[in-house]
Design an enzyme around this catalytic site. Sequence first.
Site, PDB file in Angstrom:
ATOM      1  N   GLY A   1       0.696  -1.169  -0.124  1.00 11.61           N
ATOM      2  CA  GLY A   1      -0.110   0.111  -0.070  1.00 11.61           C
ATOM      3  C   GLY A   1       0.754   1.512  -0.075  1.00 11.61           C
ATOM      4  O   GLY A   1       0.149   2.311   0.234  1.00 11.61           O
TER       5      GLY A   1
ATOM      6  N   SER B   1      12.792  -1.116  -0.503  1.00 11.31           N
ATOM      7  CA  SER B   1      13.872  -0.912   0.200  1.00 11.31           C
ATOM      8  C   SER B   1      13.977  -1.875   1.512  1.00 11.31           C
ATOM      9  O   SER B   1      13.781  -1.663   2.420  1.00 11.31           O
ATOM     10  CB  SER B   1      13.876   0.466   0.829  1.00 11.31           C
ATOM     11  OG  SER B   1      12.659   1.092   1.411  1.00 11.31           O
TER      12      SER B   1
HETATM   13  P1  ADP Z   1       2.875  -0.854  -3.207  1.00 13.00           P
HETATM   14  O1  ADP Z   1       3.078   0.571  -3.569  1.00 13.00           O
HETATM   15  O2  ADP Z   1       3.279  -0.993  -1.480  1.00 13.00           O
HETATM   16  O3  ADP Z   1       3.438  -1.696  -4.227  1.00 13.00           O
HETATM   17  P2  ADP Z   1       0.207  -0.327  -3.999  1.00 13.00           P
HETATM   18  O4  ADP Z   1      -0.256   0.753  -3.346  1.00 13.00           O
HETATM   19  O5  ADP Z   1       0.453  -0.116  -5.451  1.00 13.00           O
HETATM   20  O6  ADP Z   1       1.303  -0.943  -3.160  1.00 13.00           O
HETATM   21  O7  ADP Z   1      -0.905  -1.215  -3.899  1.00 13.00           O
HETATM   22  C1  ADP Z   1      -1.657  -1.726  -2.687  1.00 13.00           C
HETATM   23  C2  ADP Z   1      -3.083  -2.059  -3.066  1.00 13.00           C
HETATM   24  O8  ADP Z   1      -3.597  -2.732  -2.118  1.00 13.00           O
HETATM   25  C3  ADP Z   1      -3.907  -1.255  -3.796  1.00 13.00           C
HETATM   26  O9  ADP Z   1      -4.729  -1.853  -4.870  1.00 13.00           O
HETATM   27  C4  ADP Z   1      -4.873  -0.582  -2.603  1.00 13.00           C
HETATM   28  O10 ADP Z   1      -6.224  -0.276  -3.376  1.00 13.00           O
HETATM   29  C5  ADP Z   1      -5.066  -2.009  -1.706  1.00 13.00           C
HETATM   30  N1  ADP Z   1      -5.407  -1.738  -0.425  1.00 13.00           N
HETATM   31  C6  ADP Z   1      -6.279  -2.483   0.197  1.00 13.00           C
HETATM   32  N2  ADP Z   1      -6.492  -1.964   1.553  1.00 13.00           N
HETATM   33  C7  ADP Z   1      -5.435  -0.985   1.540  1.00 13.00           C
HETATM   34  C8  ADP Z   1      -5.120  -0.278   2.599  1.00 13.00           C
HETATM   35  N3  ADP Z   1      -5.784  -0.304   3.956  1.00 13.00           N
HETATM   36  N4  ADP Z   1      -4.035   0.498   2.536  1.00 13.00           N
HETATM   37  C9  ADP Z   1      -3.506   0.571   1.423  1.00 13.00           C
HETATM   38  N5  ADP Z   1      -3.942  -0.040   0.293  1.00 13.00           N
HETATM   39  C10 ADP Z   1      -4.596  -1.034   0.361  1.00 13.00           C
END
Ligand code: ADP
Length: 188
Positions: free
Chosen positions: A18, A87
């Site tokens: 996230g 990281s």
């Molecule tokens: P990262 O940048 O860590 O690889 P992303 O932000 O690209 O992760 O992806 C996280 C995914 O999880 C997104 O599809 C987001 O909508 C989903 N998600 C579900 N619940 C949450 C939450 N509580 N906080 C953040 N993202 C969430």
Amino acid sequence: MTKYKGATIWFTGLSGSGKTTIAIALESMLVERYNRVYRLDSDNIRLGISKDLGFSERDRRENVRRVGEITKFFSEAGFIVLSSIISPYRAHRNEVRNLHESSNLKFIEVFVDCSLSEAEKRDPKRLYEKARKGEIKHFTGIDDPYEPPEKPDIHLKTDMSTLEEEIAIVIEYFEYHQIICASRLDED
Ligand code: ADP
């Protein structure tokens, strides 16, 4: 314009935890209240300044070092910098912290904590699927390590909270530590 000093907000966590989602939501909120915000993530880094690097420990260290130098420049210029890259190694993140703190710059490590099973279930970019099939090597959490922060400045548990709750935790931290002011800057 620089009533407040800049700061580097360093989101670390598994792919799919996230980091980017939280940074994007924060970015738009901060732009409303604070006009100097800059966001960096793996997509813009790995396609450009780090396109010569792979995913060995050595290359990851170099990637983190480069991103750390960039965040330092921006935070020196008074920006709030939101950096979201996995990281995975504690030592590399600590090097970036030292880089900032030795120049009296704020470095806030945000542990975007999510279980591997939940991150893999989300799999927003289908990367876990590819890693499980062996199509991607050195994938953090699958065949490469992730070392969680021992004392993160902020600890978000994204498999147990909503995005809104996470943003509220970060904003409260920012206000308490005077990284941003509680009201809009232009109200002074
Ligand atoms: P990262 O940048 O860590 O690889 P992303 O932000 O690209 O992760 O992806 C996280 C995914 O999880 C997104 O599809 C987001 O909508 C989903 N998600 C579900 N619940 C949450 C939450 N509580 N906080 C953040 N993202 C969430």
